[in-house]
Scaffold this active site. Structure first.
Site, PDB file in Angstrom:
ATOM      1  N   SER A 138       9.782  -9.487   8.703  1.00  0.00           N
ATOM      2  CA  SER A 138       8.807 -10.228   9.501  1.00  0.00           C
ATOM      3  C   SER A 138       9.194 -10.194  10.972  1.00  0.00           C
ATOM      4  O   SER A 138      10.263 -10.679  11.353  1.00  0.00           O
ATOM      5  CB  SER A 138       8.726 -11.679   9.033  1.00  0.00           C
ATOM      6  OG  SER A 138       7.920 -12.432   9.916  1.00  0.00           O
ATOM      7  N   HIS A 183       5.862  -6.860   8.457  1.00  0.00           N
ATOM      8  CA  HIS A 183       5.040  -8.055   8.278  1.00  0.00           C
ATOM      9  C   HIS A 183       4.818  -8.717   9.633  1.00  0.00           C
ATOM     10  O   HIS A 183       5.777  -8.938  10.392  1.00  0.00           O
ATOM     11  CB  HIS A 183       5.736  -9.034   7.332  1.00  0.00           C
ATOM     12  CG  HIS A 183       4.894 -10.187   6.910  1.00  0.00           C
ATOM     13  ND1 HIS A 183       3.902 -10.085   5.952  1.00  0.00           N
ATOM     14  CD2 HIS A 183       4.898 -11.485   7.326  1.00  0.00           C
ATOM     15  CE1 HIS A 183       3.331 -11.268   5.790  1.00  0.00           C
ATOM     16  NE2 HIS A 183       3.923 -12.138   6.608  1.00  0.00           N
ATOM     17  N   ASP A 235       3.154 -12.017  11.399  1.00  0.00           N
ATOM     18  CA  ASP A 235       2.646 -13.375  11.194  1.00  0.00           C
ATOM     19  C   ASP A 235       1.812 -13.812  12.395  1.00  0.00           C
ATOM     20  O   ASP A 235       2.330 -13.941  13.511  1.00  0.00           O
ATOM     21  CB  ASP A 235       3.809 -14.344  11.008  1.00  0.00           C
ATOM     22  CG  ASP A 235       4.499 -14.158   9.675  1.00  0.00           C
ATOM     23  OD1 ASP A 235       3.817 -14.290   8.642  1.00  0.00           O
ATOM     24  OD2 ASP A 235       5.711 -13.883   9.662  1.00  0.00           O
ATOM     25  N   MET A 240      -0.301 -16.803  13.991  1.00  0.00           N
ATOM     26  CA  MET A 240      -0.446 -18.257  13.906  1.00  0.00           C
ATOM     27  C   MET A 240      -1.283 -18.770  15.074  1.00  0.00           C
ATOM     28  O   MET A 240      -1.116 -18.302  16.199  1.00  0.00           O
ATOM     29  CB  MET A 240       0.928 -18.921  13.921  1.00  0.00           C
ATOM     30  CG  MET A 240       1.871 -18.417  12.844  1.00  0.00           C
ATOM     31  SD  MET A 240       3.489 -19.212  12.988  1.00  0.00           S
ATOM     32  CE  MET A 240       4.380 -18.387  11.677  1.00  0.00           C
ATOM     33  N   HIS A 294      -0.590 -11.069   8.374  1.00  0.00           N
ATOM     34  CA  HIS A 294      -0.791 -12.347   7.697  1.00  0.00           C
ATOM     35  C   HIS A 294      -1.464 -13.306   8.674  1.00  0.00           C
ATOM     36  O   HIS A 294      -0.840 -13.779   9.628  1.00  0.00           O
ATOM     37  CB  HIS A 294       0.581 -12.876   7.245  1.00  0.00           C
ATOM     38  CG  HIS A 294       0.552 -14.208   6.585  1.00  0.00           C
ATOM     39  ND1 HIS A 294       1.700 -14.945   6.357  1.00  0.00           N
ATOM     40  CD2 HIS A 294      -0.470 -14.964   6.096  1.00  0.00           C
ATOM     41  CE1 HIS A 294       1.380 -16.074   5.766  1.00  0.00           C
ATOM     42  NE2 HIS A 294       0.078 -16.117   5.602  1.00  0.00           N
ATOM     43  N   MET A 351      -2.658 -16.632   9.652  1.00  0.00           N
ATOM     44  CA  MET A 351      -2.583 -18.081   9.448  1.00  0.00           C
ATOM     45  C   MET A 351      -3.447 -18.735  10.509  1.00  0.00           C
ATOM     46  O   MET A 351      -2.962 -19.419  11.423  1.00  0.00           O
ATOM     47  CB  MET A 351      -1.115 -18.537   9.529  1.00  0.00           C
ATOM     48  CG  MET A 351      -0.305 -18.108   8.333  1.00  0.00           C
ATOM     49  SD  MET A 351       1.479 -18.403   8.523  1.00  0.00           S
ATOM     50  CE  MET A 351       1.958 -16.872   9.331  1.00  0.00           C
ATOM     51  N   MET A 353       3.274 -18.363  -0.457  1.00  0.00           N
ATOM     52  CA  MET A 353       4.123 -18.992   0.546  1.00  0.00           C
ATOM     53  C   MET A 353       5.186 -19.828  -0.161  1.00  0.00           C
ATOM     54  O   MET A 353       4.867 -20.768  -0.887  1.00  0.00           O
ATOM     55  CB  MET A 353       3.296 -19.880   1.477  1.00  0.00           C
ATOM     56  CG  MET A 353       2.261 -19.132   2.314  1.00  0.00           C
ATOM     57  SD  MET A 353       2.982 -17.805   3.313  1.00  0.00           S
ATOM     58  CE  MET A 353       4.146 -18.730   4.337  1.00  0.00           C
ATOM     59  N   ASP A 397       6.739 -15.041   0.693  1.00  0.00           N
ATOM     60  CA  ASP A 397       6.967 -15.176   2.130  1.00  0.00           C
ATOM     61  C   ASP A 397       7.589 -16.531   2.403  1.00  0.00           C
ATOM     62  O   ASP A 397       6.936 -17.568   2.228  1.00  0.00           O
ATOM     63  CB  ASP A 397       5.636 -15.034   2.865  1.00  0.00           C
ATOM     64  CG  ASP A 397       5.779 -15.048   4.382  1.00  0.00           C
ATOM     65  OD1 ASP A 397       6.905 -15.237   4.878  1.00  0.00           O
ATOM     66  OD2 ASP A 397       4.752 -14.867   5.070  1.00  0.00           O
TER      67      ASP A 397
END
Length: 225
Positions: free
Chosen positions: A12, A37, A39, A41, A70, A72, A141, A179
């Site tokens: 990540s 990966h 992330d 957010m 991913h 979020m 998660m 994750d």
């Protein structure tokens, strides 16, 4: 359970040195990572901000690794196209992020990207049951999303087992990713439960030797729990 014999390792970037992002991507690729990966957010769906499509677009030409994005964020639909165009190979969206998960996943596939559904610790596995025909991966998660460096929630192991059974019952090739809090100690637990993709942040980027860290996760995944 139909998990892979050797799990895929997806470092990540959230745990990397952002001032050297392109170098950090190249380093884990050289070290043997399977995916990268990313992330995303929004400070709304989760209590943190991270990156947007501009960074992913800038990094895309620097690596041959599949980009595992991913999201979020909520609402998610308005941003799917931007991340697809930026170079995402997979896009995971949260089942909790909106009322129309089925349509959102269709939207991901319509842009030529592999769709995945992510599920938070408090959400029961049955919440994704009606979209299994649309997804290529379920991302469990094993921490509450929003921050890296949290401890693995062993309460999620039963959920991984349930989702593995649900995925296998479809007859489709659906990966189960985990994750959060993945280390050489927790990886065997996740894999034994049915996971075949391990997202690893500080357990790769927080180590002095990325290659050794990735190798330890792979080899440790089948050690006795």
């Amino acid at each position: 359970m139909a998990a892979l014999n050797t799990p895929l390792i997806a470092p990540s970037l959230l745990a990397a040195d952002f001032s050297r992002a392109a170098e950090e991507v190249a380093a884990v690729e050289t070290a043997g990572a399977d995916w990268l990966h990313l992330d995303v957010m929004d400070g709304h769906f989760v209590p943190n901000l991270s990156m947007g499509p501009q960074l992913i677009k800038a990094l895309r030409p620097t690596s041959k690794l599949p980009f595992d994005v991913h999201l979020m964020i909520a609402p998610v639909d308005p941003y799917i196209e931007a991340f697809a165009r930026a170079g995402a190979d997979h896009i995971h969206l949260h089942v909790e992020a909106g009322p129309h998960t089925h349509r959102s996943l269709q939207h991901v596939r319509d842009h030529g990207v592999k769709p995945g559904v992510a599920i938070c610790p408090a959400t029961p596995p049955e919440a994704v049951g009606e979209v299994l025909d649309l997804v290529d991966m379920i991302l469990v998660m094993t921490v509450n999303p929003g921050f890296g460096g949290q401890k693995f929630l062993t309460s999620q192991l039963r959920k991984i087992e349930t989702l593995r059974r649900m995925a296998d019952a479809t007859g489709r090739d659906i990966r189960i990713g985990v994750d959060g809090g993945i280390t050489a100690e927790t990886a065997p637990l996740a894999v034994a439960a049915g996971a075949d993709v391990l997202v690893a942040g500080t357990s790769v980027y927080g180590q002095p030797d990325y290659g050794a860290a990735i190798a330890a996760l792979r080899s440790g995944a089948h050690s006795p729990a």
